[in-house]
Design a protein around this motif. Structure first.
Motif, PDB file in Angstrom:
ATOM      1  N   SER A   1      -1.288  -4.017  -3.556  1.00 42.76           N
ATOM      2  CA  SER A   1      -0.679  -3.950  -2.227  1.00 42.76           C
ATOM      3  C   SER A   1       0.524  -3.021  -2.216  1.00 42.76           C
ATOM      4  O   SER A   1       0.675  -2.185  -1.321  1.00 42.76           O
ATOM      5  CB  SER A   1      -0.269  -5.358  -1.792  1.00 42.76           C
TER       6      SER A   1
ATOM      7  N   LYS B   1       0.335   0.713  -0.162  1.00 39.95           N
ATOM      8  CA  LYS B   1       1.203   0.925   0.993  1.00 39.95           C
ATOM      9  C   LYS B   1       2.224   2.025   0.702  1.00 39.95           C
ATOM     10  O   LYS B   1       2.549   2.828   1.590  1.00 39.95           O
ATOM     11  CB  LYS B   1       1.903  -0.380   1.361  1.00 39.95           C
TER      12      LYS B   1
ATOM     13  N   SER C   1       2.803   3.161   9.164  1.00 41.38           N
ATOM     14  CA  SER C   1       3.923   3.170   8.219  1.00 41.38           C
ATOM     15  C   SER C   1       5.044   2.250   8.699  1.00 41.38           C
ATOM     16  O   SER C   1       5.656   1.523   7.903  1.00 41.38           O
ATOM     17  CB  SER C   1       4.457   4.599   8.053  1.00 41.38           C
TER      18      SER C   1
ATOM     19  N   ILE D   1       4.094  -1.312   8.000  1.00 46.82           N
ATOM     20  CA  ILE D   1       4.249  -1.629   6.574  1.00 46.82           C
ATOM     21  C   ILE D   1       5.704  -1.989   6.272  1.00 46.82           C
ATOM     22  O   ILE D   1       5.990  -2.987   5.588  1.00 46.82           O
ATOM     23  CB  ILE D   1       3.785  -0.436   5.709  1.00 46.82           C
TER      24      ILE D   1
ATOM     25  N   LYS E   1       6.608  -5.314   7.834  1.00 45.31           N
ATOM     26  CA  LYS E   1       6.011  -6.424   7.085  1.00 45.31           C
ATOM     27  C   LYS E   1       6.778  -6.691   5.796  1.00 45.31           C
ATOM     28  O   LYS E   1       6.990  -7.843   5.408  1.00 45.31           O
ATOM     29  CB  LYS E   1       4.543  -6.107   6.779  1.00 45.31           C
ATOM     30  N   TRP E   2       7.208  -5.633   5.120  1.00 42.67           N
ATOM     31  CA  TRP E   2       7.998  -5.806   3.901  1.00 42.67           C
ATOM     32  C   TRP E   2       9.335  -6.492   4.219  1.00 42.67           C
ATOM     33  O   TRP E   2       9.782  -7.362   3.470  1.00 42.67           O
ATOM     34  CB  TRP E   2       8.264  -4.448   3.259  1.00 42.67           C
TER      35      TRP E   2
ATOM     36  N   LEU F   1      -2.696  -5.999   8.326  1.00 41.15           N
ATOM     37  CA  LEU F   1      -2.538  -4.679   8.928  1.00 41.15           C
ATOM     38  C   LEU F   1      -3.873  -3.990   9.166  1.00 41.15           C
ATOM     39  O   LEU F   1      -3.999  -3.180  10.086  1.00 41.15           O
ATOM     40  CB  LEU F   1      -1.635  -3.806   8.050  1.00 41.15           C
TER      41      LEU F   1
ATOM     42  N   TRP G   1      -2.369   5.743  -5.364  1.00 42.40           N
ATOM     43  CA  TRP G   1      -2.557   4.328  -5.713  1.00 42.40           C
ATOM     44  C   TRP G   1      -3.628   4.173  -6.783  1.00 42.40           C
ATOM     45  O   TRP G   1      -3.429   3.469  -7.776  1.00 42.40           O
ATOM     46  CB  TRP G   1      -2.911   3.571  -4.426  1.00 42.40           C
TER      47      TRP G   1
END
Length: 418
Positions: free
Chosen positions: A145, A149, A198, A201, A204-205, A213, A332
């Protein structure tokens, strides 16, 4: 032999200025391990310290290529050490370099490589990934994750930089059409979709929300008027998504339709002004030659060709906004691949040999571990991450602003080729 290399147009924005920093950084995102970064740094320092001696010697093709890029590799190594500290990986082994872990065992369940028995006993780990995540059952989902992201955030930021550079190109060359009908709609389209992703993200963090999402972005297109329910991250999100979706839809014909008509109008105005100037400055004896010049000297404007070119450019950008963003997910994928390979070599080679309590097996295990680390992680993985970072700059970044339709400079010379 001819070269199909793209040559920069005179005074257009130079991508090399930004690539000096972004290239080694994106490489390091895929190669994040400060142990491997130190190895790469030591190998590069050998080339730099001995550069005067080596520059006068005949080197092999691979060695010469590596020697020529020694300062780029130095930057790659330094950035790899930094991202390795962020990932908290030293040959896949975590360390408590910046303080103790924020978690402690509540019961015996956390000793079985799980995080079920962990409780937070102090402030968050000050820098990078908390070492308690490594080796737990939650490690892979957590890092998956995080890195996925992070890749999207980096990709959208770099593509936005490319679009902004297209504005400075258009402004320098005084091309207002490209500013109003290329730069602005492109910036709106990209950020209405992936800039918004973005933002979600980051929200959410910061909030620790459990919103999905994927569900938010998919149903933003399929069912934009439906209620968000548990996927709502902030007040007014539904209205915001409707506005952004409308802006994205409007920006497509904004890119496609006006520019060809404006270019045609500019061409006609320029042609008429040139013809008027020629008639004013030409005497009666030279009217006929100038008339021939007008009929053959001016390039005809092919509206259909310009419109098709603009259509291709618009489709390429719209589809590329999706494919280019997805392409940054290689950050990633390669980062996880590098981490997992490093972990396999450490656990299944070095630690397995250590468990036999036999000196000969331990020596063999250490030798195999060194050769596997050097051959696979420090050579093959370095080359792989290098090529992927190069592709991200050449395709995903530079296609937003870099035209490269110039020609090479050849100094004046009286010499000629027979």
């Amino acid at each position: 032999m001819t070269c199909n290399c793209r040559v920069a147009k005179y005074q257009e924005a130079n991508p090399g200025v930004y690539t000096i920093v972004t290239f080694p950084f994106l490489f390091a995102v895929m190669f994040g391990d400060w142990g491997h970064g130190i190895c790469l740094l030591l190998a590069t320092l050998v080339f730099i310290i001995r550069e005067k001696k080596l520059s006068g010697q005949k080197l092999g093709d691979i060695t010469e290529m590596t020697f020529g890029g020694r300062y780029v590799i130095l930057m790659m190594a330094l950035f790899s050490i930094y991202t390795g500290l962020v990932y908290n990986e030293f040959f896949s082994v975590p360390f408590e370099l910046f303080g103790p872990s924020a978690y402690a065992c509540r019961d015996l369940s956390c000793r079985d490589a799980t995080t079920a028995g962990l409780i937070k006993v102090r402030e968050a780990y000050p820098f990078g990934v908390d070492p308690v995540w490594h080796g737990s059952r939650s490690e892979l989902p957590f890092l998956n994750s995080l890195k996925m992201k992070m890749s999207i955030l980096l990709g959208v930021a770099q593509m936005d930089l490319g679009i902004i550079l297209s504005y400075f190109n258009a402004k320098f060359f005084k091309n207002g059409v490209n500013i109003w009908f290329q730069f602005i709609p492109q910036l709106i389209f990209l950020n209405s979709l992936f800039g918004y992703l973005s933002l979600l993200i980051i929200v959410k963090w910061c909030t620790g929300s459990k919103a999905d999402l994927y569900h938010v972005m998919i149903y933003m297109f399929l069912s934009p008027t439906d209620e968000l329910g548990e996927n709502q991250l902030f007040p007014g999100q539904k209205t915001t998504q409707l506005v952004l979706l409308l802006l994205a839809l409007v920006s497509v014909p904004w890119m496609l339709i006006p520019k060809p008509f404006l270019l045609k109008k500019q061409h006609e105005e320029r042609h008429q002004s040139e013809s008027y100037a020629l008639l004013q400055t030409t005497d009666d004896d030279s009217l006929q030659p100038e008339a021939n010049h007008d009929s053959h000297g001016h390039e005809e404007f092919e509206f259909s060709e310009v419109f098709v070119h603009q259509l291709i450019h618009t489709i390429e950008f719209v589809l590329g906004a999706v494919s280019n963003t997805a392409s940054y997910l290689r950050l990633w994928a390669l980062s996880l691949a590098h981490s997992e390979l490093s972990s396999v070599f450490y656990e299944k080679v070095l630690m397995l040999a250590w468990g036999f309590n036999n000196v000969i097996i331990l020596i063999v295990g250490i030798i195999v571990f060194i050769f596997a680390t050097v051959g696979v992680l420090l050579v093959m993985e370095t080359l792989s991450a290098f090529l992927h970072a190069l592709r991200l700059h050449w395709v995903e970044f530079q296609n937003k602003f870099y035209e490269g339709d110039g020609y090479k400079f050849y100094p004046f010379s009286f010499a000629f080729v027979r």
